[in-house]
Structures are given as structure tokens and as C-alpha cells.
Design a protein around this motif. Sequence first.
Motif, PDB file in Angstrom:
ATOM      1  N   LEU A   3       0.828  -1.223   0.000  1.00  0.00           N
ATOM      2  CA  LEU A   3       0.000   0.000   0.000  1.00  0.00           C
ATOM      3  C   LEU A   3       0.862   1.273   0.000  1.00  0.00           C
ATOM      4  O   LEU A   3       0.344   2.368   0.158  1.00  0.00           O
ATOM      5  CB  LEU A   3      -0.915  -0.003   1.235  1.00  0.00           C
ATOM      6  CG  LEU A   3      -1.973  -1.109   1.263  1.00  0.00           C
ATOM      7  CD1 LEU A   3      -2.638  -1.195   2.642  1.00  0.00           C
ATOM      8  CD2 LEU A   3      -3.032  -0.849   0.184  1.00  0.00           C
ATOM      9  N   ARG A   4       2.157   1.108  -0.134  1.00  0.00           N
ATOM     10  CA  ARG A   4       3.101   2.231  -0.190  1.00  0.00           C
ATOM     11  C   ARG A   4       3.150   3.008   1.128  1.00  0.00           C
ATOM     12  O   ARG A   4       3.290   4.229   1.154  1.00  0.00           O
ATOM     13  CB  ARG A   4       2.772   3.164  -1.362  1.00  0.00           C
ATOM     14  CG  ARG A   4       2.735   2.415  -2.700  1.00  0.00           C
ATOM     15  CD  ARG A   4       2.130   3.249  -3.819  1.00  0.00           C
ATOM     16  NE  ARG A   4       2.926   4.410  -4.186  1.00  0.00           N
ATOM     17  CZ  ARG A   4       3.986   4.388  -4.970  1.00  0.00           C
ATOM     18  NH1 ARG A   4       4.414   3.249  -5.458  1.00  0.00           N
ATOM     19  NH2 ARG A   4       4.617   5.504  -5.262  1.00  0.00           N
ATOM     20  N   ARG A   5       3.008   2.306   2.233  1.00  0.00           N
ATOM     21  CA  ARG A   5       3.031   2.943   3.554  1.00  0.00           C
ATOM     22  C   ARG A   5       4.454   2.982   4.113  1.00  0.00           C
ATOM     23  O   ARG A   5       5.348   2.285   3.620  1.00  0.00           O
ATOM     24  CB  ARG A   5       2.147   2.160   4.541  1.00  0.00           C
ATOM     25  CG  ARG A   5       0.710   1.978   4.102  1.00  0.00           C
ATOM     26  CD  ARG A   5       0.078   3.289   3.724  1.00  0.00           C
ATOM     27  NE  ARG A   5      -1.349   3.161   3.479  1.00  0.00           N
ATOM     28  CZ  ARG A   5      -2.033   3.994   2.710  1.00  0.00           C
ATOM     29  NH1 ARG A   5      -1.436   4.992   2.081  1.00  0.00           N
ATOM     30  NH2 ARG A   5      -3.327   3.851   2.548  1.00  0.00           N
ATOM     31  N   GLY A   6       4.635   3.781   5.174  1.00  0.00           N
ATOM     32  CA  GLY A   6       5.924   3.864   5.846  1.00  0.00           C
ATOM     33  C   GLY A   6       5.763   3.613   7.338  1.00  0.00           C
ATOM     34  O   GLY A   6       4.701   3.883   7.916  1.00  0.00           O
ATOM     35  N   LEU A   7       6.836   3.112   7.958  1.00  0.00           N
ATOM     36  CA  LEU A   7       6.809   2.786   9.387  1.00  0.00           C
ATOM     37  C   LEU A   7       7.876   3.574  10.135  1.00  0.00           C
ATOM     38  O   LEU A   7       9.005   3.714   9.664  1.00  0.00           O
ATOM     39  CB  LEU A   7       7.084   1.278   9.565  1.00  0.00           C
ATOM     40  CG  LEU A   7       7.060   0.764  11.006  1.00  0.00           C
ATOM     41  CD1 LEU A   7       5.622   0.733  11.546  1.00  0.00           C
ATOM     42  CD2 LEU A   7       7.658  -0.643  11.095  1.00  0.00           C
ATOM     43  N   LEU A   8       7.506   4.041  11.317  1.00  0.00           N
ATOM     44  CA  LEU A   8       8.463   4.668  12.236  1.00  0.00           C
ATOM     45  C   LEU A   8       8.682   3.727  13.411  1.00  0.00           C
ATOM     46  O   LEU A   8       7.722   3.134  13.910  1.00  0.00           O
ATOM     47  CB  LEU A   8       7.895   5.985  12.771  1.00  0.00           C
ATOM     48  CG  LEU A   8       7.581   7.055  11.725  1.00  0.00           C
ATOM     49  CD1 LEU A   8       6.659   8.124  12.319  1.00  0.00           C
ATOM     50  CD2 LEU A   8       8.861   7.693  11.210  1.00  0.00           C
ATOM     51  N   LEU A   9       9.910   3.600  13.868  1.00  0.00           N
ATOM     52  CA  LEU A   9      10.167   2.816  15.078  1.00  0.00           C
ATOM     53  C   LEU A   9      10.302   3.758  16.268  1.00  0.00           C
ATOM     54  O   LEU A   9      10.863   4.852  16.139  1.00  0.00           O
ATOM     55  CB  LEU A   9      11.452   2.000  14.928  1.00  0.00           C
ATOM     56  CG  LEU A   9      11.400   0.804  13.983  1.00  0.00           C
ATOM     57  CD1 LEU A   9      12.733   0.059  14.031  1.00  0.00           C
ATOM     58  CD2 LEU A   9      10.260  -0.147  14.315  1.00  0.00           C
ATOM     59  N   LEU A  10       9.798   3.327  17.407  1.00  0.00           N
ATOM     60  CA  LEU A  10       9.926   4.143  18.621  1.00  0.00           C
ATOM     61  C   LEU A  10      11.299   3.889  19.229  1.00  0.00           C
ATOM     62  O   LEU A  10      11.503   2.911  19.945  1.00  0.00           O
ATOM     63  CB  LEU A  10       8.840   3.779  19.630  1.00  0.00           C
ATOM     64  CG  LEU A  10       7.475   4.357  19.285  1.00  0.00           C
ATOM     65  CD1 LEU A  10       6.588   3.313  18.675  1.00  0.00           C
ATOM     66  CD2 LEU A  10       6.840   4.921  20.516  1.00  0.00           C
TER      67      LEU A  10
END
Length: 280
Positions: free
Chosen positions: A141-148
Motif C-alpha cells: 500500500l506504499r506505507r511507511g513505518l516509524l520505530l519508537l
Amino acid sequence: MAAYLNTYADRAKKQINPAARDLLEAVERKQSNLCVSVDVTSSKDFLSIIDAVGPYVSLIKTHIDIIEDFEPSLILRLQELSAKHDFLIFEDRKFADIGNTVALQYSSGVHKIATWSHITNAHPVPGPSIIKGLATVGLPLRRGLLLLAEMSTAGALARGAYTEDAVRMARDARDFVIGFIAQHRMEGVGLREGEKQDDAEDYLILTPGVGLDATGDGLGQQYRTPQEAVLSSGSDIIIVGRGIYGNPGNMNINEVQRQAERYREAGWNAYLQRLNRREE
Ligand code: 5BU
């Protein structure tokens, strides 16, 4: 020179993840590195805050599970506002389970987060499988992830070796992990033995715990100013909630708009100062 010291426009061109690229382009177009965190429980307040702050933000952060009168149509309204005001959406879901479970939490249930949230985030605590699980849903879906990598709260356990491991996990998943929720930059953090920092590495640092008037909230939250976050700590996006809308029970929407304008200006000026400092 570290890649993050370039302009948002230049950095956008080099991102391999579409959500990271779209976010940096929106930041540049709107001259806003402000993300407003809309932590209110009624759909009405949620939409009216977003419509008021929309012109001043590049990103809206949600906690969709706190809305008491949630209906799927709320997402359509949110998407209309995203198109009207040209901002991206970040659901602050803080996934923290095994790969199979987080993939279901991300794709399914009443909220179907992956269908509308350009960016979401995860705790690195389960290890690399959490990224793998979320990527099965998010990448197509062309999404992005951030890590905490760090938290803004007093006594947070996400520090030292934990933060270093989070950065290593991100480096092993460059197509999907676009950056960190953190209080500092992560260049040079977590390098393995003999590994050199890659000058082209350009993670986005999104920083909550930002406020111009308060230093805390009595529940562990700690605030720094936009200047401290962007100029001193190299943050790319400041995340501001109550500093902008105060107490939702007692909200004046013109004042909300005025505060959004004020934070946008403070965040952008700190970024311009960062660019100028580079040339000194
Ligand atoms: P505030 O009203 O500006 O304090 O809201 C901050 C928001 O950022 C809120 O939605 C938190 O869930 C979120 N947050 C945070 O404050 N600190 C963190 O370390 C992380 C998220 Br991660």
C-alpha cells in the motif's frame, strides 16, 4: 555533511519509500514541519480541530481508538480534509506484538488502519519480526513505518542499548522503516563493529513532547520547545497536541488556529536556522 542537513525538498528526492517522499514534499510545499496530534474523543471535535489546523500542518497524527462515536465514515471525512488541506495522516498505533498479530491489527478490525494511514509506528520490543509482519500489509500500500527509538516521558526505558538495537533493526529494513519517533538524531547510533556511518542515511526524526508554554503535564510528559527539538536535536517534524488545542472540553477554535500558526512558524524558523547554521 549528514544528509539530514539538506533541505526538505532535496531530501524528498532521495527517499526510497513513497510515504517518506510524500511527507517531505508536503513539508516543503506547505513550509510546515508541524504535525498536530489530535487526541480528542468526539468525532466532531476531531474534525473541527483538523479543519482548523489543516492549513498549517504537513501531517496529522491520530489515536483513532480513542474516538467514542467512531464510524467508518469518519475516515472518509478525514481523507477529505487531507485532500483539502494537503497533509498526510499518521496513526500513532504503537504496535507491539508478534508479526502475525500486528499484521491483523494493521489491516483489519473496525479501523483498518493500513487503508488510510500513510504512516504508522511500532515498538521495536518484539524484534525484527514486527517490521516483517507490518511490511506484509504496508509495503503493497506504499506505507511507511516509524520505530519508537526513544520516548518523551520521564523514566522511559527506550534508551541506550535498546535505542541502538532499534536503529539496527531499521537499517535492516530500509524499504519500509522511514525513521524514528525520537528526541535526538540517530546518525552514528548502533553501528556494528567495523561498520561506518553511511553519509546518505536519512531517517526522519519525528519528535513528540513539544510545547512552547508548558514543561510537562503532571503525568510524565516532558516538553521541549520547537527550537530545542529542531535546531539543537535535529528533529525533522515536531508533534504538538495540547499545546495547540488545550483542553478539548473548553476549546476556542480561533485560538486553536492561532496556536497552530504559531507552532508552524516556530518549527519552520528553527529549520531555517538549521540550514543557515550549516553555511556558517
Ligand atoms: P501532547 O498533548 O503534545 O503532550 O501530545 C503528545 C502526543 O504524542 C500524544 O498523542 C502521545 O501519545 C504522543 N507521544 C508522546 O507524547 N511521547 C512519545 O514518546 C510518543 C508519543 Br512515542
